[in-house]
Design a protein around this motif. Sequence first.
Motif, mmCIF file in Angstrom:
data_model
loop_
_atom_site.group_PDB
_atom_site.id
_atom_site.type_symbol
_atom_site.label_atom_id
_atom_site.label_comp_id
_atom_site.label_asym_id
_atom_site.label_seq_id
_atom_site.Cartn_x
_atom_site.Cartn_y
_atom_site.Cartn_z
ATOM 1 N N ASP A 34 -4.389 -66.815 80.287
ATOM 2 C CA ASP A 34 -3.019 -66.795 80.777
ATOM 3 C C ASP A 34 -2.090 -67.597 79.870
ATOM 4 O O ASP A 34 -1.088 -68.146 80.323
ATOM 5 N N GLU A 35 -2.397 -67.649 78.596
ATOM 6 C CA GLU A 35 -1.530 -68.311 77.633
ATOM 7 C C GLU A 35 -0.664 -67.281 76.903
ATOM 8 O O GLU A 35 -1.027 -66.114 76.775
ATOM 9 N N ILE A 36 0.483 -67.735 76.416
ATOM 10 C CA ILE A 36 1.315 -66.926 75.534
ATOM 11 C C ILE A 36 0.710 -66.977 74.130
ATOM 12 O O ILE A 36 0.437 -68.053 73.604
ATOM 13 N N VAL A 37 0.513 -65.803 73.540
ATOM 14 C CA VAL A 37 -0.036 -65.712 72.193
ATOM 15 C C VAL A 37 0.916 -64.902 71.332
ATOM 16 O O VAL A 37 1.347 -63.812 71.727
ATOM 17 N N LEU B 152 8.165 -52.993 75.385
ATOM 18 C CA LEU B 152 7.251 -54.127 75.272
ATOM 19 C C LEU B 152 7.550 -54.901 73.998
ATOM 20 O O LEU B 152 8.043 -54.334 73.021
ATOM 21 N N GLU B 153 7.249 -56.191 74.020
ATOM 22 C CA GLU B 153 7.290 -56.989 72.798
ATOM 23 C C GLU B 153 5.838 -57.118 72.319
ATOM 24 O O GLU B 153 5.084 -57.956 72.802
ATOM 25 N N LYS B 154 5.477 -56.243 71.392
ATOM 26 C CA LYS B 154 4.072 -56.158 70.992
ATOM 27 C C LYS B 154 3.597 -57.373 70.208
ATOM 28 O O LYS B 154 2.390 -57.570 70.053
ATOM 29 N N HIS B 155 4.530 -58.184 69.735
ATOM 30 C CA HIS B 155 4.149 -59.362 68.964
ATOM 31 C C HIS B 155 3.821 -60.572 69.834
ATOM 32 O O HIS B 155 3.430 -61.616 69.310
ATOM 33 N N VAL B 156 4.028 -60.449 71.145
ATOM 34 C CA VAL B 156 3.758 -61.557 72.064
ATOM 35 C C VAL B 156 2.927 -61.021 73.229
ATOM 36 O O VAL B 156 3.274 -59.995 73.826
ATOM 37 N N SER B 157 1.841 -61.721 73.545
ATOM 38 C CA SER B 157 0.999 -61.283 74.653
ATOM 39 C C SER B 157 0.812 -62.403 75.665
ATOM 40 O O SER B 157 0.882 -63.594 75.339
ATOM 41 N N PHE B 158 0.583 -61.981 76.892
ATOM 42 C CA PHE B 158 0.231 -62.889 77.980
ATOM 43 C C PHE B 158 -0.900 -62.227 78.756
ATOM 44 O O PHE B 158 -0.801 -61.041 79.104
#
Length: 541
Positions: A14-17, A179-185
């Motif tokens: 559950d971290e922002i990557v 979607l912002e594909k460069h950032v995942s949660f």
Amino acid sequence: MTDQITMDNGITADEIVINADPVKGQETVLTEGALSLLKTLCKHFAADVPTLLANRKVKQALIDNGQLPDFLPETKSLRENEWKVRGIPNDLQDRRVEITGPVDRKMVINALNANAKVFMADFEDSLAPSWQKIVAGQINLRDAVAGDISYIAAETGKLYTLDDDPAVLICRVRGLHMLEKHVSFAEQAIPASLFDFCIYFYNNYRQLLSKGSGPYFYIPKLESHLEARWWAKVFAFVEERFCLQPGTIKCTCLIETLPAVFEMDEILFELRSNIVALNCGRWDYIFSYIKTLNRYSDRILPDRQSVTMDTPFLSAYSRLLVKTCHKRGALAMGGMAAFIPSKDANENQQNLDKVRQDKQLEARNGHDGTWVAHPGLADTAMEIFNEYIGEDHVNQLHITRDVDAPILAHELLAACDGARTEIGMRRNIRIALQYTEAWINGNGCVPIYGLMEDAATAEIARTSIWQWIKHSQHLSNGVLVTKALFKEMLVQELAQVKEEVGAARFTHGRFTEAAVILEQITTADELVDFITQPGYELLVS
């Protein structure tokens, strides 16, 4: 709250990557505090977005099966009751001319210095969302809010700085479908709208409030009041988290989809603590008309140039938006003038005349302001709205349109007369081709044939042809529009574009890739929702 799960790389689930190479200055806007807020917003709200998007598909399926859009019977009492939105801050009372454009540094400065009341800084239709441009845009807006933004043009050495009294800044975030594909949660790409909102808010709200302004947003592509309710929850959550008065965050919602025009009262009600205006996003609205009614052979649009704001279904849309907004104490913003100044005096005068006619129509309808895409059109638009608003007012909230007969669903869905021509079809192909090529190269706002084209106008170009193919339309010269005809014209117009841009530009460009995308989506049996979706996979980082 679920327990954190640790992955093999040591990052909890559950971290922002961030899945992109760092951009210069990135750490100054993607701070620990900003990413902490983003993580919290994703944890609370990201999972709702797929459900909201699924609701769109459910509604579209009903329309496809013959249930035309209409006002909601279950919210009739809400539409008939008396209520108003919370209120409009002083610096948003006068919005008679707004200039719009992407968030590159030079554009931000020039737009804030233009003869306009508001600059709508756009992370959506006029921006191709490469990671570099998204991060640089946030840096540029932060510097603009701080008042210390500057830019030196490499080719001329000219220095650009802010004037003493710049326009009010409003940030347009990306739509819920992106979607912002460069950032995942939680190992999933996050909603681009949450990223844009969070980073702009966190980095700028204190400075904006200290200057007597506030964190102001444009919300695009809404299709229902349930989506507005989601945004209201996001705003309320952030206001409470940062100990801000309810209603500190203000938004303007674009009514640029056909389903949304039937829920304007409901959208205003759901966002009543935060909303200050609705906007006629006309180009996306025309695109949405085609997309929403794509199965209906009796609702096929003609050449794009024929679909002007005095067309019955667009006139009804404009007048209903004014009436609805003013009844609820919200401003009613007009749409975009896509023309750009020309170096040819005669052509430039023709463009200005068209802009003047368009803006006079909006002002007569009671709109409180309008959009322009170029500083060179701001004076013309300002002159017209000054005339209609007068010296005693700063907007036209006093125009109620109560004398109008009720605007009914059939008026908003009325078919549009006009010719479908070979010239128009070929022009659509060239516009969509050149825009798609520019977009996958990272440029989302492109001057083509005297117009500032963005994603919305490119969408009209390609969906019009798709619609003509699907419903076996004949051009005005009698030729049947087929997939084979389109492919033949695409090859010819690709050669024409090569001649126009020059061999060197063509060779070093990505026109062939753009042509492949355009062929695939225009000849698909089912209408592709957005041209930017396949384009996003090819977008330069």
